[in-house]
Design a protein around this motif. Structure first.
Motif, PDB file in Angstrom:
ATOM      1  N   PRO A  71       0.791  -1.233   0.000  1.00  0.00           N
ATOM      2  CA  PRO A  71       0.000   0.000   0.000  1.00  0.00           C
ATOM      3  C   PRO A  71       0.825   1.285   0.000  1.00  0.00           C
ATOM      4  O   PRO A  71       0.273   2.377  -0.048  1.00  0.00           O
ATOM      5  N   ASN A  72       2.160   1.164   0.083  1.00  0.00           N
ATOM      6  CA  ASN A  72       2.984   2.360   0.265  1.00  0.00           C
ATOM      7  C   ASN A  72       2.881   3.338  -0.897  1.00  0.00           C
ATOM      8  O   ASN A  72       2.944   4.557  -0.701  1.00  0.00           O
ATOM      9  N   THR A  73       2.720   2.818  -2.098  1.00  0.00           N
ATOM     10  CA  THR A  73       2.629   3.706  -3.256  1.00  0.00           C
ATOM     11  C   THR A  73       1.404   4.612  -3.168  1.00  0.00           C
ATOM     12  O   THR A  73       1.450   5.780  -3.542  1.00  0.00           O
ATOM     13  N   PHE A  74       0.293   4.088  -2.639  1.00  0.00           N
ATOM     14  CA  PHE A  74      -0.927   4.907  -2.517  1.00  0.00           C
ATOM     15  C   PHE A  74      -0.741   6.005  -1.466  1.00  0.00           C
ATOM     16  O   PHE A  74      -1.254   7.115  -1.632  1.00  0.00           O
ATOM     17  N   TYR A  75      -0.009   5.681  -0.421  1.00  0.00           N
ATOM     18  CA  TYR A  75       0.279   6.672   0.614  1.00  0.00           C
ATOM     19  C   TYR A  75       1.125   7.808   0.038  1.00  0.00           C
ATOM     20  O   TYR A  75       0.852   8.996   0.276  1.00  0.00           O
ATOM     21  N   ALA A  76       2.152   7.462  -0.743  1.00  0.00           N
ATOM     22  CA  ALA A  76       3.014   8.476  -1.345  1.00  0.00           C
ATOM     23  C   ALA A  76       2.240   9.354  -2.320  1.00  0.00           C
ATOM     24  O   ALA A  76       2.377  10.586  -2.317  1.00  0.00           O
ATOM     25  N   VAL A  77       1.418   8.725  -3.154  1.00  0.00           N
ATOM     26  CA  VAL A  77       0.626   9.482  -4.132  1.00  0.00           C
ATOM     27  C   VAL A  77      -0.337  10.431  -3.426  1.00  0.00           C
ATOM     28  O   VAL A  77      -0.525  11.582  -3.852  1.00  0.00           O
ATOM     29  N   LYS A  78      -0.954   9.970  -2.358  1.00  0.00           N
ATOM     30  CA  LYS A  78      -1.869  10.823  -1.600  1.00  0.00           C
ATOM     31  C   LYS A  78      -1.141  12.067  -1.079  1.00  0.00           C
ATOM     32  O   LYS A  78      -1.656  13.195  -1.168  1.00  0.00           O
ATOM     33  N   ASN A  79       0.068  11.878  -0.558  1.00  0.00           N
ATOM     34  CA  ASN A  79       0.848  13.003  -0.057  1.00  0.00           C
ATOM     35  C   ASN A  79       1.198  13.992  -1.170  1.00  0.00           C
ATOM     36  O   ASN A  79       1.118  15.211  -0.985  1.00  0.00           O
ATOM     37  N   ILE A  80       1.578  13.464  -2.326  1.00  0.00           N
ATOM     38  CA  ILE A  80       1.916  14.335  -3.455  1.00  0.00           C
ATOM     39  C   ILE A  80       0.696  15.105  -3.925  1.00  0.00           C
ATOM     40  O   ILE A  80       0.744  16.328  -4.127  1.00  0.00           O
ATOM     41  N   LEU A  81      -0.411  14.399  -4.096  1.00  0.00           N
ATOM     42  CA  LEU A  81      -1.623  15.031  -4.597  1.00  0.00           C
ATOM     43  C   LEU A  81      -2.095  16.142  -3.663  1.00  0.00           C
ATOM     44  O   LEU A  81      -2.445  17.239  -4.118  1.00  0.00           O
ATOM     45  N   GLU A  82      -2.097  15.887  -2.370  1.00  0.00           N
ATOM     46  CA  GLU A  82      -2.524  16.904  -1.412  1.00  0.00           C
ATOM     47  C   GLU A  82      -1.584  18.112  -1.435  1.00  0.00           C
ATOM     48  O   GLU A  82      -2.037  19.263  -1.312  1.00  0.00           O
ATOM     49  N   SER A  83      -0.295  17.863  -1.628  1.00  0.00           N
ATOM     50  CA  SER A  83       0.672  18.962  -1.685  1.00  0.00           C
ATOM     51  C   SER A  83       0.473  19.813  -2.931  1.00  0.00           C
ATOM     52  O   SER A  83       0.562  21.052  -2.878  1.00  0.00           O
TER      53      SER A  83
END
Length: 362
Positions: A71-83
């Motif tokens: 699931p780590n890739t989804f966590y990273a993408v979420k952080n990027i998208l929110e930023s």
């Protein structure tokens, strides 16, 4: 060069599925590193993503290279998208936030089925899988705004050719990695890393838009320290001794062990800087050591967890070369030796750093 690299790159997927030995179940360590990088990631986008990029397209493209199975890739993408969304909103209340397209990239042998089944239901982006080695071209020219990659750049495109050649001075007989090997073996790994990083930066410079960002979380070693300083290198040395022990018992062939090497290299920040300077298409906007606390001080207590994490990341390599039959015994022996020889980790540390690269204007 890109086409040749794509053709020759080897695939080293993480353990597929969702079982007890899978990467999906045994990648909490990598998640901890991602947690440590979150604040730096947000800051990098806020300070370095050009306003012109935000206004240039109705669709914002994000790529995660070496996504594995989650699931780590989804966590990273979420952080990027929110930023990125925060960056848009900082331009005023009337700022039009675009649609987001996320490309999940990994080798063709990656378990994309598990990845797609695990996609968050409440995601605010369109998802697509893009198979292929990131040492070759995987996107059209100037089509990606942010490239993210975490815990991937230590993987080489292949085992250095000379280390498996019995007629070469760099033949790595009796070892599976470069730690405590000959100078010729170390140079072979260093040269392979240099060629791979040159190719990685070359193809990304074609795919990322001018002013776009590449953010990398990299396991490595501190500047000016020997390779023995990296705890992960000691891990592979210990795995090698396990294989030798099994060869002496006749469980595996000694020739098989001599022909096997781990295609991993742990770079220093200066080595990355040198590669970026040689490429000339990116500027280094930031490079920070991540404040991640290792559990290696208690290796003996956490040996089963460490063994599971190492197995999830490397089982595919061992299975391809030695077959299925030895896997349980190999990693059971590795776990036992972690406990018995935990003192070999005392002079090592887990070192991770975060790098922000910006695509220069042509």
């Amino acid at each position: 060069m890109a086409a040749e690299e794509t053709r020759l790159s080897e695939a080293f997927p993480m353990k597929a599925g969702a079982g007890p030995n899978s990467y999906a179940k045994n990648s909490t360590y990598q998640r901890g590193v991602a947690d440590a990088a979150k604040e730096l990631l947000t800051k990098a986008i806020a300070e370095n993503l050009d306003t012109e990029i935000l206004l240039s397209s109705n669709t914002f493209h994000i790529a995660d290279l070496g996504c594995s199975v989650g699931p780590n890739t989804f966590y990273a993408v979420k952080n990027i998208l929110e930023s990125v969304q925060s960056k848009y909103q900082s331009k005023g209340p009337n700022s039009q936030i675009p649609e987001f397209q996320v490309f999940f990239n990994d080798h063709t042998t990656n378990d994309f089925n598990i990845l797609f089944k695990s996609l968050p239901h409440n995601r605010h982006y369109h998802a697509a899988g893009v198979p292929g080695s990131f040492y070759g071209r995987i996107f059209p020219n100037a089509s990606v705004h942010i490239v993210h990659s975490s815990y991937t750049n230590h993987w080489l495109s292949r085992v250095p050719k000379d280390v498996t050649d019995s007629n070469s001075p760099a033949w790595n007989k009796g070892r599976i990695h470069y730690l405590k090997s000959t100078d010729e073996v170390v140079r072979a790994y260093e040269d392979q890393f240099a060629r791979d990083m040159e190719c990685f930066l070359h193809v990304r410079s074609q795919e990322i838009v001018n002013g776009g960002l590449m953010v990398l979380t990299i396991p490595g070693r501190p500047d000016g320290t020997p390779h023995s300083h990296a705890a992960a290198n000691v891990t592979y040395q210990l795995l090698g001794t396990c294989l030798i022990e099994m060869a002496k018992k006749g469980i595996v062939s000694e020739d098989k062990v001599d022909a096997f090497n781990i295609p991993i290299y742990y770079m220093s920040p200066k080595e990355l800087e040198a590669a970026v300077e040689q490429n000339g298409c990116f500027s280094v906007e930031g490079m920070e050591i991540l404040p991640y606390v290792s559990t290696l001080h208690s290796v003996a207590k956490t040996a089963p967890l460490i063994a599971l994490h190492v197995r999830a990341a490397t089982e595919g390599l061992f299975k391809l070369h030695f077959g299925d039959a030895i896997l349980d015994e190999l990693f059971d022996l590795y776990c036992k030796n972690l406990v018995a020889q935990h003192c070999i980790f005392k002079s090592t540390e887990v070192f991770n750093f975060f790098a922000v690269l910006k695509r220069k204007a042509n």
